[in-house]
Design a protein around this motif. Structure first.
Motif, PDB file in Angstrom:
ATOM      1  N   PHE A 155      41.440 -60.648  43.616  1.00 58.46           N
ATOM      2  CA  PHE A 155      41.998 -61.047  44.906  1.00 58.46           C
ATOM      3  C   PHE A 155      40.912 -61.800  45.655  1.00 58.46           C
ATOM      4  CE2 PHE A 155      42.536 -60.428  49.450  1.00 58.46           C
ATOM      5  CZ  PHE A 155      43.889 -60.578  49.666  1.00 58.46           C
ATOM      6  N   LYS A 156      41.228 -63.007  46.131  1.00 59.42           N
ATOM      7  CA  LYS A 156      40.202 -63.825  46.773  1.00 59.42           C
ATOM      8  C   LYS A 156      40.696 -64.412  48.085  1.00 59.42           C
ATOM      9  CE  LYS A 156      36.650 -67.190  45.527  1.00 59.42           C
ATOM     10  NZ  LYS A 156      36.129 -68.065  44.436  1.00 59.42           N
ATOM     11  N   ALA A 157      40.019 -64.025  49.180  1.00 69.24           N
ATOM     12  CA  ALA A 157      40.298 -64.567  50.513  1.00 69.24           C
ATOM     13  C   ALA A 157      38.970 -64.955  51.145  1.00 69.24           C
ATOM     14  CB  ALA A 157      41.040 -63.548  51.366  1.00 69.24           C
ATOM     15  N   GLU A 158      38.348 -65.956  50.579  1.00 68.94           N
ATOM     16  CA  GLU A 158      37.037 -66.419  51.013  1.00 68.94           C
ATOM     17  C   GLU A 158      37.191 -67.453  52.136  1.00 68.94           C
ATOM     18  OE1 GLU A 158      33.259 -68.944  49.134  1.00 68.94           O
ATOM     19  OE2 GLU A 158      34.969 -68.362  47.885  1.00 68.94           O
ATOM     20  N   ALA A 159      36.311 -67.345  53.164  1.00 70.15           N
ATOM     21  CA  ALA A 159      36.260 -68.332  54.254  1.00 70.15           C
ATOM     22  C   ALA A 159      37.623 -68.525  54.905  1.00 70.15           C
ATOM     23  CB  ALA A 159      35.712 -69.653  53.730  1.00 70.15           C
ATOM     24  N   CYS A 160      38.204 -67.419  55.379  1.00 61.78           N
ATOM     25  CA  CYS A 160      39.523 -67.449  56.004  1.00 61.78           C
ATOM     26  C   CYS A 160      39.486 -67.085  57.492  1.00 61.78           C
ATOM     27  CB  CYS A 160      40.474 -66.496  55.278  1.00 61.78           C
ATOM     28  SG  CYS A 160      40.933 -67.036  53.622  1.00 61.78           S
ATOM     29  N   ASN A 161      38.297 -67.012  58.073  1.00 62.11           N
ATOM     30  CA  ASN A 161      38.138 -66.655  59.494  1.00 62.11           C
ATOM     31  C   ASN A 161      38.611 -65.243  59.808  1.00 62.11           C
ATOM     32  OD1 ASN A 161      37.086 -69.235  60.249  1.00 62.11           O
ATOM     33  ND2 ASN A 161      39.170 -70.050  60.345  1.00 62.11           N
ATOM     34  N   LEU A 162      38.625 -64.362  58.821  1.00 60.88           N
ATOM     35  CA  LEU A 162      39.058 -62.980  59.041  1.00 60.88           C
ATOM     36  C   LEU A 162      38.027 -62.229  59.884  1.00 60.88           C
ATOM     37  CD1 LEU A 162      40.214 -62.199  55.403  1.00 60.88           C
ATOM     38  CD2 LEU A 162      41.696 -62.614  57.371  1.00 60.88           C
ATOM     39  N   THR A 163      38.508 -61.442  60.834  1.00 60.64           N
ATOM     40  CA  THR A 163      37.621 -60.645  61.678  1.00 60.64           C
ATOM     41  C   THR A 163      37.715 -59.155  61.376  1.00 60.64           C
ATOM     42  OG1 THR A 163      39.305 -60.511  63.411  1.00 60.64           O
ATOM     43  CG2 THR A 163      37.723 -62.323  63.556  1.00 60.64           C
ATOM     44  N   GLU A 164      38.751 -58.742  60.666  1.00 59.32           N
ATOM     45  CA  GLU A 164      38.927 -57.336  60.321  1.00 59.32           C
ATOM     46  C   GLU A 164      39.728 -57.219  59.032  1.00 59.32           C
ATOM     47  OE1 GLU A 164      41.303 -55.233  63.126  1.00 59.32           O
ATOM     48  OE2 GLU A 164      42.873 -56.757  63.175  1.00 59.32           O
ATOM     49  N   ILE A 165      39.727 -56.025  58.480  1.00 62.47           N
ATOM     50  CA  ILE A 165      40.540 -55.740  57.301  1.00 62.47           C
ATOM     51  C   ILE A 165      41.753 -54.950  57.755  1.00 62.47           C
ATOM     52  CG2 ILE A 165      40.626 -54.534  55.096  1.00 62.47           C
ATOM     53  CD1 ILE A 165      37.659 -55.155  54.780  1.00 62.47           C
ATOM     54  N   ASP A 166      42.887 -55.634  57.853  1.00 62.22           N
ATOM     55  CA  ASP A 166      44.117 -54.993  58.304  1.00 62.22           C
ATOM     56  C   ASP A 166      45.086 -54.743  57.155  1.00 62.22           C
ATOM     57  OD1 ASP A 166      44.615 -57.682  57.883  1.00 62.22           O
ATOM     58  OD2 ASP A 166      46.053 -57.859  59.530  1.00 62.22           O
ATOM     59  N   ASP A 167      44.718 -55.191  55.955  1.00 66.81           N
ATOM     60  CA  ASP A 167      45.524 -54.928  54.769  1.00 66.81           C
ATOM     61  C   ASP A 167      44.754 -55.445  53.557  1.00 66.81           C
ATOM     62  OD1 ASP A 167      47.597 -54.020  53.247  1.00 66.81           O
ATOM     63  OD2 ASP A 167      49.088 -55.467  53.975  1.00 66.81           O
ATOM     64  N   LEU A 168      45.090 -54.928  52.395  1.00 69.03           N
ATOM     65  CA  LEU A 168      44.583 -55.386  51.107  1.00 69.03           C
ATOM     66  C   LEU A 168      45.550 -54.882  50.043  1.00 69.03           C
ATOM     67  CD1 LEU A 168      40.690 -54.742  51.165  1.00 69.03           C
ATOM     68  CD2 LEU A 168      41.822 -56.963  50.938  1.00 69.03           C
ATOM     69  N   PRO A 169      45.533 -55.438  48.848  1.00 66.52           N
ATOM     70  CA  PRO A 169      46.341 -54.853  47.778  1.00 66.52           C
ATOM     71  C   PRO A 169      45.928 -53.405  47.528  1.00 66.52           C
ATOM     72  CG  PRO A 169      45.525 -57.016  47.143  1.00 66.52           C
ATOM     73  CD  PRO A 169      44.810 -56.645  48.401  1.00 66.52           C
ATOM     74  N   ARG A 170      46.872 -52.584  47.129  1.00 66.42           N
ATOM     75  CA  ARG A 170      46.543 -51.193  46.811  1.00 66.42           C
ATOM     76  C   ARG A 170      45.770 -51.107  45.497  1.00 66.42           C
ATOM     77  NH1 ARG A 170      47.704 -51.883  51.135  1.00 66.42           N
ATOM     78  NH2 ARG A 170      49.241 -50.848  52.441  1.00 66.42           N
ATOM     79  N   SER A 171      46.043 -52.038  44.588  1.00 60.91           N
ATOM     80  CA  SER A 171      45.375 -52.041  43.291  1.00 60.91           C
ATOM     81  C   SER A 171      45.013 -53.469  42.901  1.00 60.91           C
ATOM     82  CB  SER A 171      46.290 -51.433  42.222  1.00 60.91           C
ATOM     83  OG  SER A 171      45.708 -51.521  40.938  1.00 60.91           O
ATOM     84  N   VAL A 172      43.770 -53.651  42.459  1.00 62.94           N
ATOM     85  CA  VAL A 172      43.283 -54.954  41.999  1.00 62.94           C
ATOM     86  C   VAL A 172      42.692 -54.763  40.605  1.00 62.94           C
ATOM     87  CG1 VAL A 172      41.572 -56.760  42.394  1.00 62.94           C
ATOM     88  CG2 VAL A 172      42.850 -55.818  44.314  1.00 62.94           C
ATOM     89  N   GLY A 173      43.028 -55.664  39.686  1.00 64.68           N
ATOM     90  CA  GLY A 173      42.614 -55.503  38.292  1.00 64.68           C
ATOM     91  C   GLY A 173      41.127 -55.589  38.067  1.00 64.68           C
ATOM     92  N   THR A 174      40.426 -56.467  38.810  1.00 64.72           N
ATOM     93  CA  THR A 174      38.978 -56.622  38.605  1.00 64.72           C
ATOM     94  C   THR A 174      38.208 -56.536  39.922  1.00 64.72           C
ATOM     95  OG1 THR A 174      39.189 -59.046  38.624  1.00 64.72           O
ATOM     96  CG2 THR A 174      39.249 -57.963  36.483  1.00 64.72           C
TER      97      THR A 174
END
Length: 278
Positions: A155-174
């Motif tokens: 899962f890649k969300a690089e350089a997206c101006n994110l200020t907090e972690i309000d969600d992510l996948p529950r499971s990521v393969g790598t």
């Protein structure tokens, strides 16, 4: 006499689609699409992959109900993806466009889903599951809410101006890649991300957070199943507090490599000069 597309457009969702077979066939032939059939509802089925990359397209006026392989619409000027089929049997590559929303797009992608370098502000409309990788880097995201719940590889969300972690996948393969954002706390990361490196890959288990001004919550990473390493290095000219954060990362990574208990690693952080980052 050529068919005038504009006279044959009807509204469907927020995109206008051609609804006369001759106009649909003319557009598909012009785009070089092969092995297709036009269904009774004027949607299109393609037996193989669909390649519409680098054609300077501002819209796709045809609704696809089925594509037999991957879809490539990279390097155009598209704003929407609701022309795409619900299921993509391969990769869905739509990077380098002007896409503003994922609503109406594919709900299942068996390969990778790449919308890097668009104008997307939220992830509502994302597939719930992605078979390989999910890449949404370089978009002006307001948050990660609506992201896939399961990603087969990274899962890649690089350089997206994110200020907090309000969600992510529950499971990521790598691995998870969140570098180059403005995230200050990791306190809630384990409430969303339950497992990383679900594939048990030799190079998996990394959470990459380089170039984020994190000041708290780093211990929450230790509660994620399969977590093996946090990455903060590779960034020059960062503040002294960032350099201190790297010291905390070294405690974590050294402990994980030695198979130490996560609670013991957390205690080492709390006993260190950098306990505030815990």
């Amino acid at each position: 006499m050529k068919t005038t597309f504009k006279k044959l457009l009807i509204n469907e969702s927020q995109t206008k689609f051609l609804n006369e077979e001759s106009a649909i066939r003319e557009w598909l032939d012009k785009m070089g699409v092969e092995d297709y059939s036009i269904n009774g509802d004027m949607t299109v089925s393609v037996k193989g992959p669909l390649s519409l990359d680098d054609k300077n397209l501002e819209e796709i006026p045809v609704k696809f109900s089925e594509v037999g392989g991957s879809i490539d619409v990279t390097s155009n000027k598209l704003k929407r993806i609701d022309w795409a089929p619900a299921t993509v049997n391969g990769d869905f590559d739509a990077w380098d466009n002007e896409i503003e929303t994922l609503q109406g797009g594919p709900t299942e992608v068996k390969g990778s889903y790449d919308v890097d370098g668009n104008k997307i502000t939220d992830l509502h409309g994302s597939p719930k599951t992605v078979g390989v990788s999910f890449i949404v880097s370089k978009n002006p995201l307001h948050g990660l809410a609506g992201c896939p719940q399961s990603v087969g590889s990274y899962f890649k969300a690089e350089a997206c101006n994110l200020t907090e972690i309000d969600d992510l996948p529950r499971s990521v393969g790598t691995n998870i890649y969140l570098q180059g954002n403005h995230i200050s706390s990791l306190k809630n990361i384990n409430k969303f991300l339950k497992e990383v490196n679900a594939k048990n890959d030799a190079k998996g288990g990394k959470v990459v957070l380089s170039a984020n001004p994190i000041t708290a919550g780093i211990s929450a990473l230790l509660a994620i199943k399969g977590f093996k390493e946090v990455v903060f290095d590779g960034v020059k000219g960062q503040s002294s507090s960032y350099q201190e954060l790297i010291k905390v990362a070294e405690i974590i990574n050294k402990g994980l490599k030695a198979n130490e208990d996560p609670f013991d690693i957390q205690e080492k952080i709390l006993d260190s000069d950098w306990s505030s980052f815990a």
